[in-house]
Scaffold this motif. Structure first.
Motif, PDB file in Angstrom:
ATOM      1  N   GLY A  30      13.587  -7.962  13.310  1.00 58.42           N
ATOM      2  CA  GLY A  30      13.047  -7.892  14.663  1.00 58.42           C
ATOM      3  C   GLY A  30      11.546  -7.773  14.709  1.00 58.42           C
ATOM      4  N   SER A  31      10.892  -7.840  13.561  1.00 59.32           N
ATOM      5  CA  SER A  31       9.444  -7.680  13.513  1.00 59.32           C
ATOM      6  C   SER A  31       8.764  -9.036  13.388  1.00 59.32           C
ATOM      7  CB  SER A  31       9.045  -6.790  12.324  1.00 59.32           C
ATOM      8  OG  SER A  31       7.637  -6.752  12.182  1.00 59.32           O
ATOM      9  N   SER A  32       7.690  -9.221  14.131  1.00 64.04           N
ATOM     10  CA  SER A  32       6.929 -10.469  14.054  1.00 64.04           C
ATOM     11  C   SER A  32       5.823 -10.397  13.016  1.00 64.04           C
ATOM     12  CB  SER A  32       6.327 -10.802  15.423  1.00 64.04           C
ATOM     13  OG  SER A  32       5.322  -9.859  15.766  1.00 64.04           O
ATOM     14  N   VAL A  33       5.734  -9.299  12.290  1.00 67.34           N
ATOM     15  CA  VAL A  33       4.668  -9.135  11.299  1.00 67.34           C
ATOM     16  C   VAL A  33       5.245  -8.616   9.987  1.00 67.34           C
ATOM     17  CG1 VAL A  33       2.858  -8.706  12.992  1.00 67.34           C
ATOM     18  CG2 VAL A  33       4.194  -6.801  12.124  1.00 67.34           C
ATOM     19  N   ASP A  34       4.513  -8.875   8.913  1.00 68.57           N
ATOM     20  CA  ASP A  34       4.781  -8.274   7.604  1.00 68.57           C
ATOM     21  C   ASP A  34       3.729  -7.195   7.391  1.00 68.57           C
ATOM     22  OD1 ASP A  34       6.899 -10.162   6.863  1.00 68.57           O
ATOM     23  OD2 ASP A  34       5.283 -11.633   6.724  1.00 68.57           O
ATOM     24  N   ILE A  35       4.179  -6.000   7.057  1.00 71.65           N
ATOM     25  CA  ILE A  35       3.276  -4.844   7.003  1.00 71.65           C
ATOM     26  C   ILE A  35       3.229  -4.280   5.592  1.00 71.65           C
ATOM     27  CG2 ILE A  35       2.873  -2.501   7.851  1.00 71.65           C
ATOM     28  CD1 ILE A  35       4.202  -3.285  10.452  1.00 71.65           C
ATOM     29  N   LEU A  36       2.018  -4.061   5.118  1.00 73.15           N
ATOM     30  CA  LEU A  36       1.768  -3.322   3.879  1.00 73.15           C
ATOM     31  C   LEU A  36       1.073  -2.026   4.280  1.00 73.15           C
ATOM     32  CD1 LEU A  36       1.732  -3.319   0.706  1.00 73.15           C
ATOM     33  CD2 LEU A  36      -0.555  -4.337   0.875  1.00 73.15           C
ATOM     34  N   TYR A  37       1.707  -0.916   3.988  1.00 69.18           N
ATOM     35  CA  TYR A  37       1.152   0.366   4.419  1.00 69.18           C
ATOM     36  C   TYR A  37       0.006   0.787   3.498  1.00 69.18           C
ATOM     37  CZ  TYR A  37       5.050   0.565   7.624  1.00 69.18           C
ATOM     38  OH  TYR A  37       5.931   0.281   8.632  1.00 69.18           O
ATOM     39  N   TRP A  38      -0.941   1.510   4.069  1.00 69.74           N
ATOM     40  CA  TRP A  38      -2.177   1.843   3.378  1.00 69.74           C
ATOM     41  C   TRP A  38      -1.919   2.630   2.099  1.00 69.74           C
ATOM     42  CZ3 TRP A  38      -6.751   0.360   2.474  1.00 69.74           C
ATOM     43  CH2 TRP A  38      -7.723   1.226   1.966  1.00 69.74           C
ATOM     44  N   ALA A  39      -0.970   3.552   2.127  1.00 68.52           N
ATOM     45  CA  ALA A  39      -0.662   4.317   0.915  1.00 68.52           C
ATOM     46  C   ALA A  39      -0.182   3.394  -0.203  1.00 68.52           C
ATOM     47  CB  ALA A  39       0.391   5.380   1.221  1.00 68.52           C
ATOM     48  N   THR A  40       0.599   2.377   0.164  1.00 70.61           N
ATOM     49  CA  THR A  40       1.065   1.410  -0.835  1.00 70.61           C
ATOM     50  C   THR A  40      -0.095   0.553  -1.326  1.00 70.61           C
ATOM     51  OG1 THR A  40       3.154   1.345   0.399  1.00 70.61           O
ATOM     52  CG2 THR A  40       2.809  -0.343  -1.267  1.00 70.61           C
ATOM     53  N   TYR A  41      -0.969   0.186  -0.429  1.00 74.78           N
ATOM     54  CA  TYR A  41      -2.153  -0.587  -0.797  1.00 74.78           C
ATOM     55  C   TYR A  41      -2.944   0.133  -1.883  1.00 74.78           C
ATOM     56  CZ  TYR A  41      -6.404  -3.412  -0.026  1.00 74.78           C
ATOM     57  OH  TYR A  41      -7.482  -4.253  -0.180  1.00 74.78           O
TER      58      TYR A  41
ATOM     59  N   ASN B  69       6.864   6.858  -2.783  1.00 76.05           N
ATOM     60  CA  ASN B  69       6.088   5.731  -3.281  1.00 76.05           C
ATOM     61  C   ASN B  69       6.974   4.700  -3.969  1.00 76.05           C
ATOM     62  OD1 ASN B  69       3.591   6.724  -2.380  1.00 76.05           O
ATOM     63  ND2 ASN B  69       3.532   8.134  -4.090  1.00 76.05           N
ATOM     64  N   HIS B  70       7.708   5.116  -4.984  1.00 75.34           N
ATOM     65  CA  HIS B  70       8.602   4.219  -5.691  1.00 75.34           C
ATOM     66  C   HIS B  70       7.909   2.901  -6.024  1.00 75.34           C
ATOM     67  CE1 HIS B  70      11.802   7.008  -4.603  1.00 75.34           C
ATOM     68  NE2 HIS B  70      12.538   6.396  -5.506  1.00 75.34           N
ATOM     69  N   ILE B  71       6.745   3.001  -6.592  1.00 73.08           N
ATOM     70  CA  ILE B  71       6.005   1.829  -7.048  1.00 73.08           C
ATOM     71  C   ILE B  71       5.802   1.988  -8.543  1.00 73.08           C
ATOM     72  CG2 ILE B  71       3.862   0.526  -6.870  1.00 73.08           C
ATOM     73  CD1 ILE B  71       3.574   1.591  -4.043  1.00 73.08           C
ATOM     74  N   GLU B  72       6.292   1.042  -9.292  1.00 68.07           N
ATOM     75  CA  GLU B  72       6.208   1.143 -10.743  1.00 68.07           C
ATOM     76  C   GLU B  72       6.047  -0.250 -11.326  1.00 68.07           C
ATOM     77  OE1 GLU B  72      10.988   1.222 -11.639  1.00 68.07           O
ATOM     78  OE2 GLU B  72       9.955   3.087 -11.122  1.00 68.07           O
ATOM     79  N   ARG B  73       5.592  -0.279 -12.585  1.00 66.97           N
ATOM     80  CA  ARG B  73       5.488  -1.564 -13.253  1.00 66.97           C
ATOM     81  C   ARG B  73       6.877  -2.109 -13.526  1.00 66.97           C
ATOM     82  NH1 ARG B  73       0.318  -3.853 -13.381  1.00 66.97           N
ATOM     83  NH2 ARG B  73      -1.191  -2.210 -13.649  1.00 66.97           N
ATOM     84  N   PRO B  74       7.043  -3.442 -13.504  1.00 66.30           N
ATOM     85  CA  PRO B  74       8.322  -3.999 -13.918  1.00 66.30           C
ATOM     86  C   PRO B  74       8.658  -3.612 -15.340  1.00 66.30           C
ATOM     87  CG  PRO B  74       6.990  -5.641 -12.818  1.00 66.30           C
ATOM     88  CD  PRO B  74       6.105  -4.444 -13.049  1.00 66.30           C
ATOM     89  N   PRO B  75       9.944  -3.690 -15.738  1.00 69.77           N
ATOM     90  CA  PRO B  75      10.344  -3.240 -17.080  1.00 69.77           C
ATOM     91  C   PRO B  75       9.546  -3.868 -18.207  1.00 69.77           C
ATOM     92  CG  PRO B  75      12.249  -3.688 -15.708  1.00 69.77           C
ATOM     93  CD  PRO B  75      11.055  -4.121 -14.936  1.00 69.77           C
ATOM     94  N   SER B  76       9.031  -5.092 -17.970  1.00 76.66           N
ATOM     95  CA  SER B  76       8.273  -5.752 -19.045  1.00 76.66           C
ATOM     96  C   SER B  76       6.969  -5.035 -19.345  1.00 76.66           C
ATOM     97  CB  SER B  76       7.997  -7.204 -18.659  1.00 76.66           C
ATOM     98  OG  SER B  76       7.263  -7.245 -17.439  1.00 76.66           O
ATOM     99  N   SER B  77       6.415  -4.313 -18.379  1.00 82.03           N
ATOM    100  CA  SER B  77       5.162  -3.598 -18.595  1.00 82.03           C
ATOM    101  C   SER B  77       5.194  -2.276 -17.849  1.00 82.03           C
ATOM    102  CB  SER B  77       3.979  -4.456 -18.127  1.00 82.03           C
ATOM    103  OG  SER B  77       4.163  -4.820 -16.784  1.00 82.03           O
ATOM    104  N   GLU B  78       6.161  -1.459 -18.200  1.00 80.94           N
ATOM    105  CA  GLU B  78       6.394  -0.225 -17.481  1.00 80.94           C
ATOM    106  C   GLU B  78       5.326   0.802 -17.811  1.00 80.94           C
ATOM    107  OE1 GLU B  78       9.977   3.044 -17.239  1.00 80.94           O
ATOM    108  OE2 GLU B  78      10.440   0.910 -17.475  1.00 80.94           O
ATOM    109  N   ILE B  79       4.918   1.581 -16.791  1.00 81.17           N
ATOM    110  CA  ILE B  79       3.942   2.637 -17.007  1.00 81.17           C
ATOM    111  C   ILE B  79       4.550   3.940 -16.535  1.00 81.17           C
ATOM    112  CG2 ILE B  79       1.983   1.079 -16.711  1.00 81.17           C
ATOM    113  CD1 ILE B  79       1.637   2.229 -13.914  1.00 81.17           C
ATOM    114  N   THR B  80       4.031   5.054 -17.031  1.00 79.36           N
ATOM    115  CA  THR B  80       4.557   6.361 -16.626  1.00 79.36           C
ATOM    116  C   THR B  80       3.645   6.981 -15.587  1.00 79.36           C
ATOM    117  OG1 THR B  80       3.318   7.393 -18.416  1.00 79.36           O
ATOM    118  CG2 THR B  80       5.585   6.713 -18.870  1.00 79.36           C
TER     119      THR B  80
END
Length: 314
Positions: free
Chosen positions: A173-184, A303-314
């Motif tokens: 139902g949204s006419s926009v794609d949103i990237l939130y500032w914390a994720t940015y 947040n749940h933002i992490e590197r993909p398994p090929s280049s995972e970071i802690t």
């Protein structure tokens, strides 16, 4: 002279004497029709035809004791007519998230030109302009959720800038794609990558939400070893939320995705023509939902933002 009823289309009595027609007119008046023909102080809703005597009947043939002008069969039942009720007018319209680039641009002149383009039938009937997609279907095998009796939102994981970004809300139902500032900030994108943009977007109740700017990024959608990458123009919004990204109609249309909320899944074709499937994560969806009900509490695992398994970071 032979009596004829135009309502029953039969002989035996006149239209003015027809009791069935009188009752039908009264029924329509009670239903609200013919108001301009009925006086307000007339509560009987009777028509102004002369009253019909209940004892009046066609004359009899004295020699045979039969009624004259009487058809052989019984009088047919009155024709049934369906009275269509009149719906009350709408009191208003409740919209979804709107604004951004979906209407053709941010200026009113561009949006009006976009609307005229849509309203022109010549632009939507030519076969060479018609978009083509492979058939996409959902079956019982697509029920992959933990709880099949659910009303959960569609929350998935995508890859952005070599990060696996979870808690991505699919909002049709949204006419926009949103990237939130914390994720940015978690994506470690530079401030110079953001293009200034000061047009607000509007929420469900019409409230304005300010934007920080926009950025063009490539997003990877993964189904096992197969992927599909599309460009998305994100509006950047600084607002408290339990989601990292909101994907609306622009990105879903670019992806060619078909979303099934009962299955909590969406399907789209890959560059090779295969149909790829991404399933929603019920656990994360319910975490986000519960966090949104208590915005004053600290949001855990937002947040749940992490590197993909090929280049995972802690």
């Amino acid at each position: 002279m032979t009596k004829y009823c135009r309502y029953h289309r039969n002989h035996g009595h006149t239209t003015e004497e027809c009791k069935a027609l009188e009752e039908k007119i009264e029924e329509l008046v009670r239903a609200g029709h013919f108001r301009r023909f009925v006086r307000k102080d007339d509560n009987s809703f009777r028509s102004h035809h002369p009253p019909r005597s209940d004892h009046r009947c066609p004359p009899c043939d004295s020699r045979h004791g039969k009624r004259l002008n009487q058809p052989a069969n019984h009088d047919p039942q009155p024709a049934r007519t369906n009275v269509t009720p009149v719906d009350p007018p709408l009191r208003g319209i409740i919209n979804t998230i709107s604004g951004g680039f979906a209407g053709g641009g941010s200026t009113s002149s561009v949006r009006k030109r976009h609307l005229r383009h849509i309203q022109s039938i010549n632009h939507i009937t030519h076969s060479h302009h018609r978009r083509r997609m492979p058939p996409i279907t959902f079956t019982d095998d697509d029920f992959q959720g933990l709880d099949h009796q659910q009303d959960d939102p569609m929350v998935i994981t995508v890859e952005i800038e070599n990060y696996a970004v979870k808690k991505v809300l699919i909002d049709q139902g949204s006419s926009v794609d949103i990237l939130y500032w914390a994720t940015y900030q978690k994506l470690q994108l530079s401030d110079t990558a953001m293009v200034p943009y000061n047009e607000p977007i509007y929420g469900f109740s019409g409230e304005k939400v300010s934007t920080c700017g926009y950025i063009d990024l490539h997003i990877i959608f993964r189904d096992g070893a197969q992927t599909k990458t599309i460009p998305i123009r994100f509006l950047i919004v600084d607002a408290p939320t339990s989601y990292n990204v909101l994907l609306g109609c622009p990105s879903l249309n670019t992806l060619g995705a078909v979303v099934s909320t009962p299955h909590l899944a969406m399907k789209f074709s890959s560059p090779s023509g295969d149909i790829l499937t991404i399933y929603g994560n019920q656990r994360l969806a319910r975490e986000c939902y519960m966090a949104s009900l208590h915005p004053q509490l600290p949001i855990l695992q937002t947040n749940h933002i992490e590197r993909p398994p090929s280049s995972e970071i802690t």
